[in-house]
Design an enzyme around this catalytic site. Structure first.
Site, PDB file in Angstrom:
ATOM      1  N   ARG A   1      42.431 -10.979  17.485  1.00  0.00           N
ATOM      2  CA  ARG A   1      42.328 -11.945  18.743  1.00  0.00           C
ATOM      3  C   ARG A   1      42.861 -12.806  18.785  1.00  0.00           C
ATOM      4  NH1 ARG A   1      36.196 -12.809  20.747  1.00  0.00           N
ATOM      5  NH2 ARG A   1      37.548 -13.430  22.946  1.00  0.00           N
TER       6      ARG A   1
ATOM      7  N   SER B   1      42.460 -16.220  20.016  1.00  0.00           N
ATOM      8  CA  SER B   1      41.101 -17.608  20.517  1.00  0.00           C
ATOM      9  C   SER B   1      41.436 -18.087  20.185  1.00  0.00           C
ATOM     10  CB  SER B   1      39.726 -16.892  21.484  1.00  0.00           C
ATOM     11  OG  SER B   1      39.142 -16.699  19.985  1.00  0.00           O
TER      12      SER B   1
ATOM     13  N   LYS C   1      29.091  -9.908  16.191  1.00  0.00           N
ATOM     14  CA  LYS C   1      28.332  -9.489  17.449  1.00  0.00           C
ATOM     15  C   LYS C   1      28.721  -8.355  18.273  1.00  0.00           C
ATOM     16  CE  LYS C   1      28.692 -14.472  19.172  1.00  0.00           C
ATOM     17  NZ  LYS C   1      29.583 -13.222  20.321  1.00  0.00           N
ATOM     18  N   ASP C   2      30.307  -8.821  18.730  1.00  0.00           N
ATOM     19  CA  ASP C   2      31.233  -8.118  19.574  1.00  0.00           C
ATOM     20  C   ASP C   2      31.931  -7.408  19.228  1.00  0.00           C
ATOM     21  OD1 ASP C   2      31.714 -10.741  20.917  1.00  0.00           O
ATOM     22  OD2 ASP C   2      33.634 -11.236  20.219  1.00  0.00           O
TER      23      ASP C   2
ATOM     24  N   LEU D   1      23.248 -12.511  28.477  1.00  0.00           N
ATOM     25  CA  LEU D   1      22.177 -11.463  29.138  1.00  0.00           C
ATOM     26  C   LEU D   1      20.347 -12.149  28.349  1.00  0.00           C
ATOM     27  CD1 LEU D   1      23.194  -8.503  31.192  1.00  0.00           C
ATOM     28  CD2 LEU D   1      22.385 -11.222  32.031  1.00  0.00           C
ATOM     29  N   ARG D   2      21.825 -11.448  26.575  1.00  0.00           N
ATOM     30  CA  ARG D   2      19.961 -11.530  25.935  1.00  0.00           C
ATOM     31  C   ARG D   2      19.093 -12.910  25.856  1.00  0.00           C
ATOM     32  NH1 ARG D   2      20.267 -14.416  21.549  1.00  0.00           N
ATOM     33  NH2 ARG D   2      22.402 -14.121  21.939  1.00  0.00           N
ATOM     34  N   ARG D   3      20.007 -14.417  26.093  1.00  0.00           N
ATOM     35  CA  ARG D   3      19.804 -15.269  26.313  1.00  0.00           C
ATOM     36  C   ARG D   3      18.545 -15.926  26.810  1.00  0.00           C
ATOM     37  NH1 ARG D   3      25.477 -17.109  23.410  1.00  0.00           N
ATOM     38  NH2 ARG D   3      24.921 -16.987  21.510  1.00  0.00           N
TER      39      ARG D   3
ATOM     40  N   ARG E   1      31.903 -19.123  31.154  1.00  0.00           N
ATOM     41  CA  ARG E   1      31.999 -17.859  30.842  1.00  0.00           C
ATOM     42  C   ARG E   1      33.766 -18.846  30.095  1.00  0.00           C
ATOM     43  NH1 ARG E   1      33.401 -12.648  31.917  1.00  0.00           N
ATOM     44  NH2 ARG E   1      34.759 -13.122  29.873  1.00  0.00           N
TER      45      ARG E   1
ATOM     46  N   ASN F   1      36.234 -19.873  26.960  1.00  0.00           N
ATOM     47  CA  ASN F   1      36.589 -20.155  25.557  1.00  0.00           C
ATOM     48  C   ASN F   1      35.126 -21.218  25.323  1.00  0.00           C
ATOM     49  OD1 ASN F   1      37.677 -22.781  25.274  1.00  0.00           O
ATOM     50  ND2 ASN F   1      39.600 -20.756  25.178  1.00  0.00           N
ATOM     51  N   VAL F   2      34.754 -21.393  24.132  1.00  0.00           N
ATOM     52  CA  VAL F   2      33.516 -22.261  23.458  1.00  0.00           C
ATOM     53  C   VAL F   2      34.786 -24.343  23.507  1.00  0.00           C
ATOM     54  CG1 VAL F   2      33.266 -23.844  21.622  1.00  0.00           C
ATOM     55  CG2 VAL F   2      32.989 -21.193  21.352  1.00  0.00           C
TER      56      VAL F   2
ATOM     57  N   ARG G   1      34.124 -24.536  27.915  1.00  0.00           N
ATOM     58  CA  ARG G   1      32.873 -24.352  28.275  1.00  0.00           C
ATOM     59  C   ARG G   1      32.130 -25.617  27.740  1.00  0.00           C
ATOM     60  NH1 ARG G   1      29.159 -18.774  26.307  1.00  0.00           N
ATOM     61  NH2 ARG G   1      31.641 -17.113  26.752  1.00  0.00           N
TER      62      ARG G   1
ATOM     63  N   CYS H   1      26.085  -4.914  23.781  1.00  0.00           N
ATOM     64  CA  CYS H   1      26.547  -6.242  23.153  1.00  0.00           C
ATOM     65  C   CYS H   1      25.803  -7.234  24.539  1.00  0.00           C
ATOM     66  CB  CYS H   1      27.960  -6.768  23.259  1.00  0.00           C
ATOM     67  SG  CYS H   1      28.723  -5.692  22.106  1.00  0.00           S
TER      68      CYS H   1
END
Length: 321
Positions: free
Chosen positions: A11, A13, A83-84, A133-135, A152, A154-155, A158, A245
């Protein structure tokens, strides 16, 4: 392997490139005569930024384009945040290597006005930004007085939204912040008793063509066996639950003390989106057979009602036609 070339798909990013450059540099150190090239591209998950991830569907959101490059022989490996990476890979591809894990914890990042607060002391109605959704489910369970809003990008994007006042705080992966040199923004590491992390969080997964022995020989220098065992248990747990995920499934793995023969202990959680129902349990077994531990824990949670919770979630977040 004299004079060989290794082609990496990634990717584009900022975080993905940092991770891919780390893999490239480590492989270059290990193989003096290896020429390494990088092909960076945007994935579906990078392009669609105005829809919650769970509404898009999570089957390879951040991986399909990279996998296609390997399948048509334009790349030899792809570097992923583990994780992805879905637990079921396309035919012809395999998870060839798992790197040493950074801290897998979730991290609280706050707006400057809340620098004297912790997650537990944020005021009622404080706006928490997360796309997971997990968090979301776990924090709703423990802190129902907080307000949650999807975020949404990238870091860096955000963090800009946080600093502009759009959110009171964000929940992000500590590992990603650290890799970007933003570890100083971590206000609090969230204890596993509050938020179990995502499957594979903090580790990198290197995907390659199934049975490509030459490439496997090249990348195996980055394999970290303790991390791989922990992550394989987590991935087996997720696969057995048929989760993805973007489903409220959390995990934590640790090795038991020596007097218990170094068993691997896996804690797992399934929660409803509103956080009202949360099922949590653990399983343990020989670390040499990590996938069996994951499967056993998944069955235990299913017996306690996890399957019904997941069915409700799949129905509510099914991707729109």
């Amino acid at each position: 392997m004299a004079g060989s070339t290794l082609r990496i798909a990634s990717r584009r990013s900022q975080l993905a490139m940092v991770q891919t450059h780390w893999v490239r540099d480590e492989l270059a150190k290990a193989h003096d005569d290896l020429t390494i090239t990088i092909e960076a591209m945007a994935t579906q998950g990078d392009k669609i930024l105005d829809v919650a991830l769970a509404k898009i569907g999570d089957k390879g959101l951040f991986t399909k384009e990279l996998e296609a490059q390997m399948l048509v022989d334009r790349a030899d490996i792809a570097v992923h945040s583990l994780k992805d990476l879905p637990t079921n890979l396309p035919e012809g591809l395999m998870l060839g290597c798992i790197t040493e894990r950074e801290d897998p914890a979730d991290a609280l990042v706050v707006h400057a006005k809340h620098r004297d607060k912790t997650l537990a002391t944020l005021p009622e109605g404080a706006v928490v930004g997360t796309s997971s959704l997990r968090r979301l489910a776990q924090l709703r369970h423990h802190f129902p007085h907080l307000t949650f809003k999807d975020v949404r990008g990238n870091v860096i994007t955000r963090l800009e939204k946080l600093d502009s006042g759009e959110f009171d705080c964000l929940i992000l992966a500590a590992a990603g912040l650290g890799r970007l040199g933003l570890g100083a923004r971590i206000h609090e590491l969230i204890d596993p008793s509050i938020s179990l992390h995502a499957v594979g969080q903090g580790a990198l997964g290197i995907e390659c063509r199934d049975g490509d022995t030459a490439v496997l020989e090249q990348i195996r220098v980055l394999e970290h066996t303790p991390t791989a065992r922990r992550c394989l248990a987590e991935r087996a747990f997720l696969r057995e639950l048929e989760g993805g995920c973007q489903v409220p499934i959390g995990v934590n793995t640790r090795f038991a003390e020596a007097e218990h023969s170094g068993d691997l202990i896996l804690t797992g959680m399934v929660a409803s989106l509103d956080g009202l129902r949360l099922i949590r349990d653990e399983a343990r077994g020989p670390q040499e057979d990590p996938e069996a531990i994951g499967v056993a824990l998944a069955h235990s949670l299913k017996d306690q009602g996890a399957g019904e919770i997941l069915e409700e979630i799949f129905a509510s977040v099914r991707p729109e036609a």
